[in-house]
Design a protein around this motif. Structure first.
Motif, PDB file in Angstrom:
ATOM      1  N   CYS A  23      -0.501  10.557   1.425  1.00 56.78           N
ATOM      2  CA  CYS A  23      -0.846   9.479   2.213  1.00 56.78           C
ATOM      3  C   CYS A  23      -0.961   9.710   3.707  1.00 56.78           C
ATOM      4  CB  CYS A  23      -0.037   8.236   1.627  1.00 56.78           C
ATOM      5  SG  CYS A  23      -0.385   6.687   2.485  1.00 56.78           S
ATOM      6  N   CYS A  62       1.217   7.211  -2.768  1.00 54.81           N
ATOM      7  CA  CYS A  62       1.262   5.768  -2.209  1.00 54.81           C
ATOM      8  C   CYS A  62       0.161   4.763  -2.880  1.00 54.81           C
ATOM      9  CB  CYS A  62       0.877   5.274  -0.778  1.00 54.81           C
ATOM     10  SG  CYS A  62       2.348   6.217   0.162  1.00 54.81           S
ATOM     11  N   GLY A  98       0.711  -1.198  -0.093  1.00 55.58           N
ATOM     12  CA  GLY A  98      -0.086   0.008   0.148  1.00 55.58           C
ATOM     13  C   GLY A  98       0.774   1.236   0.149  1.00 55.58           C
ATOM     14  N   HIS A  99       2.219   1.199   0.409  1.00 51.72           N
ATOM     15  CA  HIS A  99       2.954   2.276   0.437  1.00 51.72           C
ATOM     16  C   HIS A  99       4.181   2.490  -0.536  1.00 51.72           C
ATOM     17  CE1 HIS A  99       0.481   3.585   3.804  1.00 51.72           C
ATOM     18  NE2 HIS A  99       0.390   2.298   4.222  1.00 51.72           N
ATOM     19  N   CYS A 104       0.646   7.810   5.546  1.00 55.26           N
ATOM     20  CA  CYS A 104       1.750   7.487   6.194  1.00 55.26           C
ATOM     21  C   CYS A 104       2.815   8.578   6.160  1.00 55.26           C
ATOM     22  CB  CYS A 104       2.511   6.506   5.452  1.00 55.26           C
ATOM     23  SG  CYS A 104       3.036   6.788   3.699  1.00 55.26           S
TER      24      CYS A 104
END
Ligand SMILES: [Zn+2]
Length: 465
Positions: free
Chosen positions: A348, A355, A337-338, A350
Motif C-alpha cells: 500500500c 490494506c 482504508g488501512h 502507506c
C-alpha cells in the motif's frame, strides 16, 4: 408559505473548533439566581427568572448587578436556543410559540428574534390565512439569503466547491476533474480559490466561512495536514496559504478529512435529497439471498448512527453516532482504508501490505471489478460494525456510482457473515445520496452548522471581519 425543506437539524460544530456539543440546547441559569440556590427547574428552555436574562440591571430584590460577561454569555446561549427552535420547527414558528417553548416573556423572545432578524439569520414570512378567531401571527424561518457555508474539496482526481445556505439547501456545486497528484500545493490552492469564487458567484450569497475537505489525516482544523498519501502530501501547513488565496470571511477557513465531511452531509441531508435516480437503482432491501431490492425501499432519513465508507483513489470512513461525527482522540478516526484485509497482499502507499485500499480503492475497482472488491470491503466494514455496534453502512464516493452497483450485494453478504449480531439485527447497506459531492457538501454544511450552533459568535465575527 415557504417549504420547510432540507432544513438541517443539529447543534454542534463539526469542525472541532467551535462551541462544544449541546451549546445551543443546555438551559442556562439565570444571572439573578445565586449558584446552588436553584431547586429542580421544571421549565424547559433558557432560564432567566427575571425573564430578561439579566440585561436590565439589578432586579427588584436589590441584588448586586450581575457580571456583564455572564450576562452576555446567558444572552448568547438563549439566542442559540431560540435559533435552534426556529431551525428545528417543522413550520414557521411565531414569537409567541418561541416564548411558550422557552419560558421567557413574549417581549424577551421578540427582542431575541429581532436580533436574529437584524443579523440576517432568520426571516419573517406571512401568516397562513386565518381559519379561526384571532389574528394569525407571522412566522420565523431560517434565512435562505443569510450567510452561507462554502465547502471546498481537494481530491486526488478532482477539485470541488459548494455553497450551502442556512436552510441546509445546496445552492451551487462546481466540480473540476483533473489529476492533482504531483502538482504544487500552491497551484492546487489557487485553482481551488477560483472554484470557490465561481460557486459563490453562482449562489449569490455572502459567505460565513470556508471548510476544506482533504483526503488525509488533518492535524488541526486550522491548516496542518499530517499525511495525504494519495496526494503525496506530508506534513503540510496550508492554513496561511488558504487565508491568503481565499477572500476574507467572518470565520477563518478550516480543514478536515473528506470522509468525515461526507459522513456529516449524509447525517444531515434533507429529505428532498435523499435518493437520487442513480442511487435508487441500487438501494436495496435486506433480502435473504443478498440480492438488491427495488426502489420501494427508501429508508426513512436521516440515519442517526452509521459507518460511512468513501471510495476514491483511497478509501476513508466517517463514524456517525447520534448524528454527530465521532472524531477519535486526535480527530483521526475512520482510517478504514488501512485496515489489513490481505496480510500478504499488495504493498500500500502507506507502506503496509494488503490494506483495504489495495483491494477496494478506485484503481483496484477498475482493475479487478466490484465483485472482487466487495468481500474485502465488507469484512473491513464488519470489523468496524462489530467494534462500534452500528446498524447501517453507507457506501459513498465512487462506491455510489452505478457502474459499481455490484458492490452492494457483496458487502451485504460479508456483513451478514462477519457481524456477530447480524442474524438478529441485520446491518442495512445504503448507497450515498450525494455521491462524489458528499464531502464538499458536508464541508459547506459544517460551516452552516457553526453559524447555527452559536449565532452570537457569528455576529461578533461578522462585526470584526
Ligand atoms: Zn495502507
Amino acid at each position: 408559505m415557504p417549504a420547510p425543506t432540507s432544513r438541517t437539524s443539529h447543534d454542534t460544530d463539526a469542525t472541532g473548533d467551535g462551541p462544544g456539543a449541546g451549546a445551543a440546547a443546555a438551559p442556562v441559569g439565570s444571572a439573578a439566581e445565586p449558584a446552588g440556590s436553584a431547586g429542580p427547574v421544571s421549565r424547559p428552555g433558557p432560564i432567566g427568572s427575571s425573564g430578561h436574562f439579566g440585561l436590565t440591571g439589578p432586579g427588584p430584590t436589590g441584588r448586586a448587578v450581575p457580571n456583564p460577561a455572564r450576562q452576555a454569555s446567558i444572552r448568547n446561549a438563549n439566542l442559540a436556543l431560540l435559533y435552534r427552535l426556529i431551525l428545528d420547527a417543522p413550520a414557521p414558528i411565531s414569537r409567541a410559540s418561541l416564548a411558550a417553548a422557552t419560558g421567557v416573556t413574549r417581549a424577551t423572545a421578540s427582542t431575541l428574534a429581532d436580533t436574529l432578524l437584524e443579523a440576517g439569520l432568520i426571516t419573517e414570512v406571512s401568516p397562513p390565512p386565518a381559519t379561526g378567531a384571532g389574528r394569525p401571527a407571522a412566522g420565523l424561518v431560517p434565512a435562505a439569503g443569510g450567510p452561507a457555508g462554502l465547502g471546498l474539496e481537494i481530491n486526488v482526481d478532482y477539485l470541488a466547491a459548494c455553497v450551502v445556505d442556512l436552510t441546509g439547501a445546496v445552492r451551487s456545486t462546481v466540480i473540476r476533474h483533473g489529476d492533482q497528484r504531483d502538482r504544487a500545493v500552491s497551484d492546487v490552492l489557487a485553482d481551488l480559490a477560483v472554484l470557490g469564487a465561481d460557486a459563490t458567484a453562482e449562489a449569490g450569497l455572502g459567505i460565513a466561512g470556508a471548510a476544506v475537505a482533504v483526503p488525509g489525516l488533518v492535524e488541526n482544523p486550522h491548516g496542518r495536514i499530517r499525511r495525504a498519501p494519495n496526494l503525496a502530501w506530508q506534513d503540510f501547513e496550508i492554513g496561511a496559504e488558504l487565508r491568503r488565496v481565499l477572500p476574507d470571511t467572518p470565520f477563518e477557513p478550516v480543514i478536515g478529512n473528506e470522509a468525515d465531511f461526507a459522513a456529516l452531509a449524509e447525517a444531515h441531508a434533507g429529505p428532498d435529497t435523499y435518493v437520487d435516480s442513480e442511487a435508487r437503482a441500487v438501494l436495496g432491501t435486506q433480502t435473504a439471498d443478498g440480492a438488491p431490492g427495488t426502489a420501494s425501499v427508501e429508508q426513512p432519513i436521516p440515519l442517526t448512527d452509521f459507518l460511512y465508507v468513501s471510495g476514491e483513489i483511497g478509501v476513508g470512513a466517517g463514524v456517525i453516532l447520534g448524528r454527530e461525527l465521532f472524531r477519535g482522540a486526535r480527530g483521526w478516526a475512520g482510517e478504514i482504508g488501512h485496515i489489513t484485509v490481505e496480510p500478504d497482499g499488495a504493498l500500500c502507499r502507506c507502506g503496509a501490505r494488503g490494506c483495504l485500499e489495495t483491494v477496494a480503492g478506485l484503481e483496484a475497482l477498475h482493475r479487478d471489478g466490484p465483485e472482487a472488491a466487495a468481500p474485502g470491503l465488507g469484512r473491513a466494514a464488519a470489523a468496524a460494525v462489530n467494534l462500534l455496534d452500528l446498524p447501517a453502512v453507507v457506501l459513498g464516493g465512487v462506491y455510489a456510482r452505478p457502474e459499481f452497483a455490484a458492490l452492494v450485494p457483496g458487502v451485504r453478504k460479508a456483513l451478514a457473515e462477519h457481524v456477530i449480531s447480524a442474524r438478529w439485527a441485520p446491518v442495512t447497506v445504503h448507497v450515498s445520496r450525494r455521491g462524489t459531492a458528499a464531502a464538499v457538501t458536508g464541508a459547506a454544511t459544517a460551516v452552516v452548522r457553526r453559524v447555527h450552533a452559536d449565532p452570537a459568535a457569528w455576529m461578533s465575527a461578522a462585526l470584526t471581519a
